[in-house]
Design a protein around this motif. Structure first.
Motif, mmCIF file in Angstrom:
data_model
loop_
_atom_site.group_PDB
_atom_site.id
_atom_site.type_symbol
_atom_site.label_atom_id
_atom_site.label_comp_id
_atom_site.label_asym_id
_atom_site.label_seq_id
_atom_site.Cartn_x
_atom_site.Cartn_y
_atom_site.Cartn_z
ATOM 1 N N ASP A 25 49.455 41.913 42.317
ATOM 2 C CA ASP A 25 49.562 43.237 41.708
ATOM 3 C C ASP A 25 48.413 44.162 42.133
ATOM 4 O OD1 ASP A 25 50.801 45.158 40.176
ATOM 5 O OD2 ASP A 25 49.723 44.615 38.332
ATOM 6 N N MET A 26 48.185 44.244 43.456
ATOM 7 C CA MET A 26 47.088 45.057 43.974
ATOM 8 C C MET A 26 47.566 46.109 44.971
ATOM 9 S SD MET A 26 44.235 44.124 42.542
ATOM 10 C CE MET A 26 43.038 44.831 43.654
ATOM 11 N N ASN A 27 48.866 46.311 45.083
ATOM 12 C CA ASN A 27 49.402 47.265 46.060
ATOM 13 C C ASN A 27 48.897 48.689 45.840
ATOM 14 O OD1 ASN A 27 50.936 45.983 48.043
ATOM 15 N ND2 ASN A 27 52.598 45.598 46.598
ATOM 16 N N ASP A 28 48.767 49.082 44.600
ATOM 17 C CA ASP A 28 48.395 50.460 44.279
ATOM 18 C C ASP A 28 46.909 50.611 43.959
ATOM 19 O OD1 ASP A 28 51.073 51.241 44.551
ATOM 20 O OD2 ASP A 28 51.509 50.688 42.471
ATOM 21 N N ALA A 29 46.129 49.601 44.281
ATOM 22 C CA ALA A 29 44.695 49.657 43.997
ATOM 23 C C ALA A 29 43.997 50.644 44.933
ATOM 24 C CB ALA A 29 44.073 48.275 44.145
ATOM 25 N N LYS A 30 42.889 51.184 44.474
ATOM 26 C CA LYS A 30 42.115 52.122 45.279
ATOM 27 C C LYS A 30 41.329 51.368 46.346
ATOM 28 C CE LYS A 30 38.664 55.799 44.899
ATOM 29 N NZ LYS A 30 37.774 56.554 43.977
ATOM 30 N N PRO A 31 41.458 51.740 47.624
ATOM 31 C CA PRO A 31 40.754 51.025 48.696
ATOM 32 C C PRO A 31 39.236 51.200 48.594
ATOM 33 C CG PRO A 31 42.551 52.365 49.570
ATOM 34 C CD PRO A 31 42.359 52.773 48.142
ATOM 35 N N VAL A 32 38.506 50.204 49.111
ATOM 36 C CA VAL A 32 37.049 50.273 49.213
ATOM 37 C C VAL A 32 36.667 50.056 50.671
ATOM 38 C CG1 VAL A 32 36.592 49.528 46.847
ATOM 39 C CG2 VAL A 32 36.854 47.816 48.656
ATOM 40 N N PRO A 33 35.510 50.572 51.110
ATOM 41 C CA PRO A 33 35.159 50.504 52.532
ATOM 42 C C PRO A 33 34.662 49.151 53.010
ATOM 43 C CG PRO A 33 33.442 51.634 51.306
ATOM 44 C CD PRO A 33 34.566 51.403 50.346
ATOM 45 N N THR A 34 34.287 48.272 52.096
ATOM 46 C CA THR A 34 33.756 46.959 52.484
ATOM 47 C C THR A 34 34.178 45.911 51.458
ATOM 48 O OG1 THR A 34 31.712 45.672 52.772
ATOM 49 C CG2 THR A 34 31.605 47.598 51.357
ATOM 50 N N PRO A 35 34.387 44.663 51.891
ATOM 51 C CA PRO A 35 34.779 43.616 50.935
ATOM 52 C C PRO A 35 33.590 42.893 50.319
ATOM 53 C CG PRO A 35 34.917 42.754 53.161
ATOM 54 C CD PRO A 35 34.485 44.203 53.292
ATOM 55 N N ASN A 36 32.376 43.242 50.714
ATOM 56 C CA ASN A 36 31.202 42.469 50.331
ATOM 57 C C ASN A 36 30.766 42.726 48.890
ATOM 58 O OD1 ASN A 36 31.092 41.430 52.944
ATOM 59 N ND2 ASN A 36 29.830 43.126 53.666
ATOM 60 N N PHE A 37 30.095 41.707 48.327
ATOM 61 C CA PHE A 37 29.549 41.784 46.975
ATOM 62 C C PHE A 37 28.402 40.782 46.878
ATOM 63 C CE2 PHE A 37 33.149 38.919 47.178
ATOM 64 C CZ PHE A 37 32.620 37.732 46.705
ATOM 65 N N MET A 92 34.247 37.292 38.234
ATOM 66 C CA MET A 92 34.878 36.620 39.372
ATOM 67 C C MET A 92 36.152 37.345 39.787
ATOM 68 S SD MET A 92 34.215 32.705 38.071
ATOM 69 C CE MET A 92 35.239 31.923 39.328
ATOM 70 N N ALA A 93 36.918 37.777 38.800
ATOM 71 C CA ALA A 93 38.147 38.510 39.095
ATOM 72 C C ALA A 93 37.841 39.835 39.788
ATOM 73 C CB ALA A 93 38.929 38.753 37.809
ATOM 74 N N LYS A 94 36.759 40.495 39.365
ATOM 75 C CA LYS A 94 36.382 41.774 39.965
ATOM 76 C C LYS A 94 36.017 41.587 41.438
ATOM 77 C CE LYS A 94 33.259 45.699 39.363
ATOM 78 N NZ LYS A 94 32.155 46.282 38.545
ATOM 79 N N CYS A 95 35.289 40.523 41.757
ATOM 80 C CA CYS A 95 34.909 40.251 43.151
ATOM 81 C C CYS A 95 36.136 39.939 44.000
ATOM 82 C CB CYS A 95 33.921 39.091 43.205
ATOM 83 S SG CYS A 95 32.305 39.449 42.479
ATOM 84 N N ALA A 96 37.047 39.137 43.463
ATOM 85 C CA ALA A 96 38.265 38.809 44.203
ATOM 86 C C ALA A 96 39.107 40.059 44.442
ATOM 87 C CB ALA A 96 39.072 37.770 43.429
ATOM 88 N N ARG A 97 39.184 40.904 43.454
ATOM 89 C CA ARG A 97 39.962 42.139 43.590
ATOM 90 C C ARG A 97 39.312 43.101 44.576
ATOM 91 N NH1 ARG A 97 41.032 42.227 37.220
ATOM 92 N NH2 ARG A 97 43.123 41.290 37.178
ATOM 93 N N ARG A 98 38.000 43.029 44.691
ATOM 94 C CA ARG A 98 37.328 43.919 45.646
ATOM 95 C C ARG A 98 37.778 43.606 47.079
ATOM 96 N NH1 ARG A 98 33.308 47.494 46.123
ATOM 97 N NH2 ARG A 98 32.335 47.644 48.194
ATOM 98 N N ILE A 99 37.893 42.329 47.400
ATOM 99 C CA ILE A 99 38.375 41.969 48.738
ATOM 100 C C ILE A 99 39.796 42.470 48.936
ATOM 101 C CG2 ILE A 99 38.851 40.069 50.327
ATOM 102 C CD1 ILE A 99 36.718 38.447 48.948
ATOM 103 N N MET A 100 40.627 42.314 47.924
ATOM 104 C CA MET A 100 42.004 42.784 48.045
ATOM 105 C C MET A 100 42.071 44.312 48.114
ATOM 106 S SD MET A 100 44.242 40.066 45.764
ATOM 107 C CE MET A 100 43.212 40.069 44.282
ATOM 108 N N ARG A 101 41.177 44.993 47.439
ATOM 109 C CA ARG A 101 41.126 46.459 47.545
ATOM 110 C C ARG A 101 40.735 46.875 48.963
ATOM 111 N NH1 ARG A 101 37.212 48.611 43.075
ATOM 112 N NH2 ARG A 101 37.715 50.588 44.127
#
Length: 251
Positions: A25-37, A92-101
């Motif tokens: 359920d991440m199709n409509d998520a706002k993109p981020v410029p990097t997956p790092n955290f 943990m969920a926020k970090c995983a979602r960041r990669i998907m974003r």
């Protein structure tokens, strides 16, 4: 996608990425410029439990993508994987979602080969021989080799253990074909040491590529067979390697 006449190759997992984003359920998520955290965020003990979040499923899906054709998410995905034994939390969920974003905005990225890409790659790296610190110190024949190996290290970034992380990527005719990102098995005391360990990890990875290339071309592998250049961005390591054991005491 292969175009024999144009001699082009394109490897893209856009469909898989789209399915992955849909599944979580991440199709409509706002993109981020990097997956790092920062890795310590994963181990935030004050973060609220989130037992319903499929953390391990996300990690497994991302690992397949990173292994197949997305080296740009390898480091972040491996960082996630090191926390897989923990119960899922909101952090943990926020970090995983960041990669998907990050994947939302880059799902069509691909690995490409063409004669033009190869020519540009070789030309750009051959120009390194004209740098003032490299004149008469680099064998120019190395830059005619098909295989180019790159290594790097992040010093002391692993949470708790404070170990460094090695990164390596192998280019064949200007196209990335093999890569690795892993925590180092030894504890290093300086950036120079960690870069040396990363270089060793890169050479280990490249030895398989060299062996396969020699087998496919019918070239016997000997000590005289050119191995191609190894790129390291740490000046101390480069100087020490050039001077050898006898000259290392002068630094």
């Amino acid at each position: 996608t292969i175009h024999p006449k144009m001699k082009t190759l394109k490897m893209c997992m856009a469909n898989y990425t789209k399915k992955l984003l849909t599944r979580f359920d991440m199709n409509d998520a706002k993109p981020v410029p990097t997956p790092n955290f920062a890795e310590e965020v994963l181990h935030n003990k004050e973060s609220k439990p989130m037992p319903d979040f499929p953390f391990r499923e996300v990690v497994g899906s991302l690992q397949w993508l990173a292994t197949t054709c997305r080296p740009d998410i390898s480091h972040s995905t491996n960082t996630l994987a090191r926390a897989s034994a923990n119960a899922p939390t909101r952090a943990m969920a926020k970090c995983a979602r960041r990669i998907m974003r990050y994947l939302v905005g880059t799902q069509n990225w691909s690995i490409n080969y063409s004669p033009e890409i190869e020519e540009k790659f070789m030309k750009e790296h051959q120009e390194l021989t004209s740098h003032e610190e490299n004149i008469n110190k680099i064998d120019k024949n190395l830059f005619t080799c098909a295989i180019h190996t790159f290594s790097d290290a992040s010093f002391g970034v692993a949470y708790i253990t404070l170990r460094s992380v090695s990164g390596a990527i192998i280019y064949l005719y200007g196209c990335p074909i093999s890569w690795k990102c892993k925590m180092q098995t030894v504890t290093t005391g300086s950036t120079m040491e960690s870069e040396y360990v990363a270089a060793a990890d890169a050479l280990e990875l490249s030895s398989n590529v060299h062996g396969l290339q020699n087998f496919m071309l019918g070239i016997p592998e000997t000590e005289e067979t050119p191995k191609g250049p190894l790129y390291i961005d740490n000046r101390s390591v480069v100087i020490t390697a050039r001077r050898g054991l006898e000259g290392s005491a002068e630094i």
